[in-house]
Design an enzyme around this catalytic site. Structure first.
Site, short mmCIF file in Angstrom:
data_model
loop_
_atom_site.label_atom_id
_atom_site.label_comp_id
_atom_site.label_asym_id
_atom_site.label_seq_id
_atom_site.Cartn_x
_atom_site.Cartn_y
_atom_site.Cartn_z
N ASN A 1 -26.42 8.36 -10.02
CA ASN A 1 -27.29 7.66 -10.62
C ASN A 1 -28.67 7.53 -9.98
OD1 ASN A 1 -26.06 5.90 -12.73
ND2 ASN A 1 -25.02 4.51 -11.23
N ALA B 1 -32.87 6.58 -11.70
CA ALA B 1 -33.35 5.27 -11.29
C ALA B 1 -34.78 5.47 -11.84
CB ALA B 1 -33.22 4.91 -10.03
N GLN B 2 -35.20 4.49 -12.75
CA GLN B 2 -36.58 4.44 -13.30
C GLN B 2 -37.56 3.84 -12.36
OE1 GLN B 2 -36.40 3.45 -17.27
NE2 GLN B 2 -34.81 5.03 -17.92
N GLU C 1 -40.94 -6.69 -10.86
CA GLU C 1 -39.79 -6.70 -11.95
C GLU C 1 -39.22 -7.89 -11.91
OE1 GLU C 1 -37.52 -2.87 -12.12
OE2 GLU C 1 -38.11 -2.72 -10.12
N ASP D 1 -15.01 6.24 -8.44
CA ASP D 1 -14.15 6.96 -7.53
C ASP D 1 -13.86 6.52 -6.14
OD1 ASP D 1 -13.86 8.75 -9.80
OD2 ASP D 1 -15.54 9.87 -9.14
N HIS E 1 -27.93 -4.91 -17.46
CA HIS E 1 -29.41 -4.65 -17.57
C HIS E 1 -29.74 -5.01 -19.14
CE1 HIS E 1 -33.45 -3.10 -17.45
NE2 HIS E 1 -33.19 -2.55 -16.27
N ARG F 1 -32.09 -10.90 -14.34
CA ARG F 1 -31.37 -10.01 -15.41
C ARG F 1 -30.35 -10.80 -16.04
NH1 ARG F 1 -31.59 -4.11 -12.53
NH2 ARG F 1 -33.67 -3.99 -12.74
N HIS G 1 -24.99 -1.95 -15.84
CA HIS G 1 -25.84 -1.25 -15.07
C HIS G 1 -25.41 -0.87 -13.58
CE1 HIS G 1 -30.04 0.21 -14.36
NE2 HIS G 1 -30.04 -0.84 -13.26
N ARG H 1 -28.27 -8.65 -8.28
CA ARG H 1 -28.98 -8.02 -7.26
C ARG H 1 -30.48 -8.22 -7.91
NH1 ARG H 1 -31.14 -2.65 -8.16
NH2 ARG H 1 -30.01 -2.69 -10.29
C1 SIN Z 1 -35.15 -0.62 -14.06
O1 SIN Z 1 -35.99 0.04 -13.82
O2 SIN Z 1 -35.32 -1.64 -14.87
C2 SIN Z 1 -33.84 -0.49 -13.27
C3 SIN Z 1 -34.24 -0.79 -11.69
C4 SIN Z 1 -32.97 -1.32 -11.13
O3 SIN Z 1 -31.93 -1.43 -11.53
O4 SIN Z 1 -33.28 -1.85 -9.61
#
Ligand code: SIN
Length: 520
Positions: free
Chosen positions: A39, A43-44, A110, A205, A226, A272, A330, A365
């Site tokens: 994962n 991550a972006q 964010e 798992d 998300h 979110r 997400h 989170r």
């Molecule tokens: C996103 O790039 O929007 C995800 C980052 C994250 O979930 O913390």
């Protein structure tokens, strides 16, 4: 086979632990696919940390606690924020490149952050981290990596963890690896949902294995959805990073009208859960779009090259077109209960990253806190590993034989599809008593169908599905138990947050095949 430290999983938490623990002993990393498949790699957005004087640890703590909706552990949140800049130095020392502007690390924002504090590497932050750490792992003489090796179960000697039973997928061999300490860093559970940003490997798992071994699991009702993933028929729910909204993208309905500010004063940068629920309801009226066109082609191509490329594959040019979006599963805020050193309730078993529950996220989170959590707590845990070197590596007296059989047929695929659809429909963004009860009954049925397929058949598809059913049960059971709405957990039949009765965690433990639910 014997090793000092056995790490299961090769995302940021596992690799960071491995690199730090390798100073004290030899480390074996097992991963069910190739090392970079995790994962983390997807991550972006980035990694949140206080790196500028305009920001403060106090503010990062406040933002995290606010989003956590009363269930974050303040002590753990303080450690996270205080150790943020050290964690970034750690990553820089491995050679991770974050974007810079005028010789300073570039910061973006964010949802839920009151100031820009998210470091990133274009729109592929996770990939940069994963690839850099993988290079360091390969150079390190104290680490070895076994790819295509699936951890079936933990090995126990009475109540102590002494290693793990591993399926070498290519050789079709089951081997026992004994270790002084075993570390679970197996990531999340997103693939139990039909709509998810997570890859196929996110099948829970580690959490399922820890439960079977008797460890305490906590906060499983808090699945973060998300808000913005690509919403096109036949396209995957590809993540459209929150960083787009951080850089000014807006959400509009079919008429081109903005609507988020009606629901939260932070608008597109609200937490979110609020945006996901709003979008879920808006989508009943018509499509919802993300619009970043006003930022101009040059900026978009420079800042979001990967998202631009990926959307082009599905006929959307984000410099010129609106992006159709919808929410998808997400991140799991809960997991295997640990302290700040990753210690679980089982001796010599540690857990880090998304599969662990340090209680840092509480009921929700804060964006980009997860990569930070992985680095901070796996570094702290690795510092304590010297203590485990005194443990003898011992094989337990009796090991159950594992039968090899190949169960991979249409029924397996049908059960998986039914499970994922039902989890989305009944344990998704909006939950209620009727659907949760229905899901719990359905899970029993699906489990019986799976068992009928092949007992303890050993192949990854079968084992993953068993784990998916196990963690789905944990999520559904906790969601059914919590009769209020808080953070990511929204009950249509109990829409209010009820601090008087519910400011507590739901814990789950398997004792003699029975699942026990209690408050802690
Ligand atoms: C996103 O790039 O929007 C995800 C980052 C994250 O979930 O913390």
């Amino acid at each position: 086979m014997k090793t000092d430290f056995l790490v299961v999983g090769s995302g940021i938490a596992g690799l960071n632990f491995a690199l730090n623990a390798a100073k004290y002993g030899n480390v074996t990393v097992v991963t069910k696919k190739e090392i970079v498949e995790s994962n983390t790699n997807l991550a972006q957005g980035g990694i949140a940390a206080v790196t500028r004087k305009e920001d403060s640890v106090k503010l990062h703590i406040e933002d995290t606690l606010k989003v956590g909706s009363g269930l974050s552990n303040k002590h753990i949140v303080e450690i996270l924020a205080e150790k943020g800049s050290e964690a970034i130095q750690n990553l820089l020392s491995f050679g991770v490149n974050f974007d810079k502007e005028n010789d300073e690390l570039h910061l973006t924002t964010e949802g839920g952050h009151s100031i820009a504090r998210v470091l990133h590497s274009g729109d592929t932050t996770g990939k940069e981290i994963e690839h850099t750490m993988t290079e360091r792992i390969h150079e390190n003489r104290n680490t070895q990596v076994f790819e295509n090796c699936f951890a079936i179960d933990l090995l126990l000697n009475n109540t102590e963890c002494v290693g793990a039973k591993i399926l070498d997928i290519k050789k079709r061999e089951v081997i026992d690896i004994f270790a002084r300490a075993t570390i679970l860093a197996t990531g999340g559970i997103g693939y139990i949902y039909k709509n998810t940003t997570n890859p196929e490997i996110a099948t829970g798992d580690g959490i399922a294995m820890a439960l079977r071994a008797g460890a305490k699991i906590e906060d499983m009702e808090f699945v973060q959805f998300h808000p913005t993933t690509l919403n096109k028929p036949d396209a995957p729910h590809f993540l459209i990073s929150e960083a787009l909204r951080g850089e000014g993208a807006i959400l509009v309905n079919e008429k081109g009208e903005r609507f988020m500010e009606e629901y939260d004063r932070m608008g597109e940068l609200a937490p979110r859960d609020i945006i996901s629920r709003t979008l879920f309801n808006e989508l009943k009226k018509g499509s919802v779009y993300l619009d970043i066109r006003h930022k101009g082609e040059r900026f978009i191509l420079e800042r979001f090259p990967m998202i631009h490329q990926e959307c082009l594959k599905y006929g959307i040019d984000i410099t010129a077109d609106l992006i159709p979006v919808s929410p998808a599963a997400h991140y799991i805020c809960g997991g295997i209960k640990t302290n700040e050193y990753g210690e679980t309730t089982l001796a010599n078993l540690l857990a880090f990253g998304e599969c662990a529950c340090t209680e840092v996220h509480g009921a929700n989170r804060l964006a980009s806190n997860s990569l930070l959590e992985s680095v901070v707590f796996s570094s702290l845990g690795a510092k304590k590993t010297k203590n485990y070197l005194k443990n003898k590596i011992e094989a337990p007296p009796q090991q159950k034989e594992t039968a090899l059989s190949n169960v991979d047929n249409q029924e397996l695929k049908d059960i998986r599809a039914e499970l994922r659809a039902a989890m989305w429909n009944y344990v998704g963004i909006l939950r209620n008593e009727k659907n949760l009860s229905l899901m719990l009954r359905k899970l029993e049925q699906l489990n019986r169908r799976l068992d009928a397929l092949g007992g303890n058949g050993v192949n990854t598809r079968f084992l993953e599905l068993k784990n998916m059913i196990t963690v789905s049960r944990l999520v559904a059971k906790a969601a059914h138990t919590r009769k209020e709405s808080r953070g990511t957990h929204y009950r249509e039949d109990y829409p209010d947050t009820d601090d008087k009765n519910w400011l507590k965690h739901i814990c789950l433990e398997q004792r003699k095949e029975k699942l026990h639910t209690y408050f802690c």
